[in-house]
Design a protein around this motif. Structure first.
Motif, mmCIF file in Angstrom:
data_model
loop_
_atom_site.group_PDB
_atom_site.id
_atom_site.type_symbol
_atom_site.label_atom_id
_atom_site.label_comp_id
_atom_site.label_asym_id
_atom_site.label_seq_id
_atom_site.Cartn_x
_atom_site.Cartn_y
_atom_site.Cartn_z
ATOM 1 N N UNK A 151 44.353 32.931 41.713
ATOM 2 C CA UNK A 151 44.005 33.957 41.696
ATOM 3 C C UNK A 151 43.293 35.128 42.091
ATOM 4 N N UNK A 152 43.320 36.014 42.580
ATOM 5 C CA UNK A 152 43.209 37.142 43.185
ATOM 6 C C UNK A 152 41.501 38.096 42.450
ATOM 7 N N UNK A 153 40.774 38.296 43.225
ATOM 8 C CA UNK A 153 39.829 38.702 42.974
ATOM 9 C C UNK A 153 40.133 40.444 42.782
ATOM 10 N N UNK A 154 40.441 40.882 42.127
ATOM 11 C CA UNK A 154 40.500 42.375 42.293
ATOM 12 C C UNK A 154 39.696 43.833 41.543
ATOM 13 N N UNK A 155 39.812 44.911 42.461
ATOM 14 C CA UNK A 155 38.768 46.004 41.694
ATOM 15 C C UNK A 155 39.925 47.135 40.349
ATOM 16 N N UNK A 156 41.079 46.755 41.305
ATOM 17 C CA UNK A 156 42.258 47.413 40.472
ATOM 18 C C UNK A 156 43.269 46.849 40.399
ATOM 19 N N UNK A 157 44.295 46.480 39.396
ATOM 20 C CA UNK A 157 44.912 45.635 39.351
ATOM 21 C C UNK A 157 46.540 46.905 39.026
ATOM 22 N N UNK A 213 38.764 56.108 43.662
ATOM 23 C CA UNK A 213 37.956 57.015 44.201
ATOM 24 C C UNK A 213 36.591 56.728 43.470
ATOM 25 N N UNK A 214 36.657 56.118 42.335
ATOM 26 C CA UNK A 214 35.454 55.622 41.265
ATOM 27 C C UNK A 214 35.564 53.973 42.056
ATOM 28 N N UNK A 215 36.325 53.094 42.158
ATOM 29 C CA UNK A 215 35.752 52.269 43.031
ATOM 30 C C UNK A 215 34.793 52.613 44.638
ATOM 31 N N UNK A 216 35.582 53.575 45.149
ATOM 32 C CA UNK A 216 35.032 53.544 46.836
ATOM 33 C C UNK A 216 33.822 53.618 46.432
#
Ligand code: FAD
Length: 566
Positions: A304-310, A183-186
């Motif tokens: 590589x994959x950019x990510x906001x949550x892993x 929810x923070x990332x959203x």
């Protein structure tokens, strides 16, 4: 259970044991017991852990026969199979937990919120550490007559760097952190100053591990994005969101039937969930996951994959106490991945009948060859020939194999191999195979099949098994003659060895569910989802949690998911 008020525990003013620590005093003193008309000489049953194995045991042992003490740093039982549903608000956290005190109180037992650090087998003491709010700790010993180790497992890092940037999904706190992050990332992606590239990164969710936990989390996330995101967040965000699964094997859900794993994979690809197979994570950085993936020619390429949550869900490994117990019984414990027990779940190398291990922290040393020989002996006796001269038919072999598969489902693959070897010997299945030939085919099967699946199903079955056996043991000790108690294997005398019955595996794959029942697979949409829910609803630990689950499903149906990151 007798209606007995549980007394507060006290530490013995005298110290003792190898480390000279205070020792927990006996539970109720003679006077108290006299007043409450219960026996003060009940054996002390100490259980380490408050998970599936421990609760299965507590709920099935007769409380009148033992003084029960549960020691665990986690003060609640967690219904893990539905944990992925709590990460996006499909279910509430409280619906998945039951206070361990409530469960322990139902058997007039004691609960100590602490971690077991070491077992002193000779003194029958467990060294326990209690962490105090000021950062200090208090160490003491808890004496036992019977000890059950059910401490589960911990996340396996596989030696990958950067796991401090990952989320996990093993505890209720983990699920809370995942929910917060989603929810923070959203919200961050909605901020006016956030660039499009940054929005894409924030909304790129990478799941490392294509087992049931990773797959179910991806499915829940996908459902949330489709069903609730567009109603609550700017619609534009939907096109920026991506979900990726990085799986080291060739398929996701690779422990399930091939049909199921194929169905899940196709469904995910159809749903635009990016499934990266044959891909191995090398490291995780704050904003990206670095991995290598084999191309069509089998050559590994770095990507590589950019990510906001892993989310890191690549399997489990031993807890420290498990390692310590195995290491303190050298010569007996050969398995590097779990505490080894015999088929009565007694820890190999510990004093007989005193220490047991169940659930994820343990493995039963298999004796498949022995089982097969037992069967053959019965056939040989019936045919009135010696076992060495007995010739087994294919149909008899199939019957034996069916039985073994039920007890040791993890042996299925090896038994299938024997089937095909049998066929090589005997094309039309009309002939027979000599005992010596069969045993040659089965050579080393026990060492090849070493562990039962690390599942709630297994832990729970083992807990129930021990609960029932301990009750029988307490009764037997009163009725058996002293020489039988002393000279015989009393566990074996009163109860059969533990036999695992695989009831099937199931997984939620996003508005669809997959079932694997002993090789029979079932995949499907809404009906399967309701079946999936009913199975877990029925298995839920208390009436309270069942009521809460029902309310959650109803609330979600009426109002959508709860998107508050609580
Ligand atoms: P746990 O249930 O993990 O309990 C271990 C207990 O020991 C905990 O209370 C812990 O606090 C305590 N403990 C740890 N260290 C110590 C110590 N030093 N001293 C005292 N206590 C200690 N299985 C299935 O069959 N089906 C599923 O669908 C499924 N889904 C899952 C989904 C998720 C997200 C996860 C994480 C697991 C899932 N599992 C599933 C696996 C299942 O949860 C485990 O196999 C099961 O919990 C094992 O039970 P256990 O009693 O061995 O350990």
């Amino acid at each position: 259970a007798e209606d007995v008020e549980v007394s507060l525990l006290a530490l013995n003013p005298n110290i003792g044991g190898p480390k000279n620590l205070p020792i927990l005093e006996s539970y109720l003193d003679d006077e108290e017991c006299e007043a409450k008309k219960i026996s003060s000489h009940k054996p002390r049953l100490v259980i380490l852990g408050s998970g599936w194995g421990a609760v299965g045991l507590v709920k099935n042992v007769n409380p009148n026969d033992y003084h029960i003490t549960v020691i665990s740093p986690r003060n609640h039982f967690l219904f893990t199979p539905m944990l992925p549903s709590a990460t996006v608000g499909t279910l509430e956290f409280r619906s998945l937990v039951e206070p361990i005190r409530r469960i322990v109180a139902s058997v007039n037992g004691h609960y100590i919120e602490a971690s077991a650090e070491k077992v002193e087998f000779q003194d029958r003491l467990v060294e326990v550490k209690q962490h105090l709010p000021d950062g200090s700790s208090r160490d003491f010993y808890v004496p036992y007559d019977k000890l059950v180790v059910a401490v589960g497992s911990q996340t396996n890092s596989h030696g990958v760097n950067g796991l401090e940037y990952c989320n996990f999904l093993k505890t209720i706190e983990d699920a809370r952190l995942v929910r917060e992050k989603v929810f923070r990332n959203l919200e961050l992606a909605c901020l006016p100053g956030t660039s499009e590239d940054e929005r894409k990164r924030l909304l790129s969710f990478v799941v490392c591990g294509g087992g049931p936990t990773g797959v179910e989390f991806a499915a829940e996330l996908y459902d949330f994005l489709n069903e609730d995101l567009c109603n609550t967040y700017p619609k534009l965000l939907r096109n920026l969101v991506s979900v990726h699964i990085v799986q080291s094997q060739g398929h996701i859900l690779n422990t399930y039937d091939e049909k199921i794993s194929q169905y899940a994979q196709e469904r995910f690809i159809n749903d635009s969930i990016d499934v990266l197979t044959n891909a191995r994570v090398k490291s995780v950085e704050p904003d990206r996951v670095i991995f290598s993936q084999k191309n069509a020619d089998g050559v590994a390429e770095n990507k590589e994959l950019p990510c906001g949550m892993c989310l890191w869900s690549t399997g489990v490994t031993l807890c420290d106490i498990t390692k310590d117990i195995a290491a303190s019984l050298p010569g007996h414990q050969r398995n590097k991945r779990a505490i080894e027990t015999d088929t009565h779940l007694r820890v190999l190398g510990a004093p007989l009948g005193e220490v047991y291990a169940i659930g994820d922290c343990s493995t039963v040393r298999t004796n498949i060859t022995e089982h097969i020989v037992e069967f053959l002996k019965t056939y040989a006796v019936k045919a009135n020939v010696s076992i060495e001269n007995y010739e087994i038919t294919f149909q008899q072999w199939r019957d034996i194999a069916q039985n073994i598969k039920r007890r040791f489902p993890q042996a299925s693959e090896h038994l299938r191999r024997v089937d095909s070897l049998f066929t090589e010997f005997d094309q039309d299945h009309s002939g027979t195979l000599a005992f010596a030939e069969l045993t040659a085919l089965l050579k080393n099967i026990d060492s090849k099949v070493t562990s039962l699946p690390a599942t709630a199903q297994r832990a729970n079955q083992q807990g129930i098994y021990l609960g029932r056996k301990f009750t029988k043991l307490a009764r037997a000790q009163e009725s058996l003659a002293m020489d039988e108690v002393v000279n015989k294997d009393i566990d074996d005398l009163v109860h059969r060895p533990f036999a695992y019955h695989h009831l099937g595996s199931l997984a939620y794959v996003g508005n669809a569910a997959v079932f694997d029942f002993n090789g029979y697979s079932l995949v499907g949409g809404l009906v399967a989802v309701y079946l999936w829910r009913s199975v877990y609803f029925a298995q839920s630990v208390s009436f309270r949690t069942r009521a809460l689950l029902f309310m959650d499903w109803l609330t979600r149906g009426l109002f959508g998911r709860d998107i508050t990151p609580l």
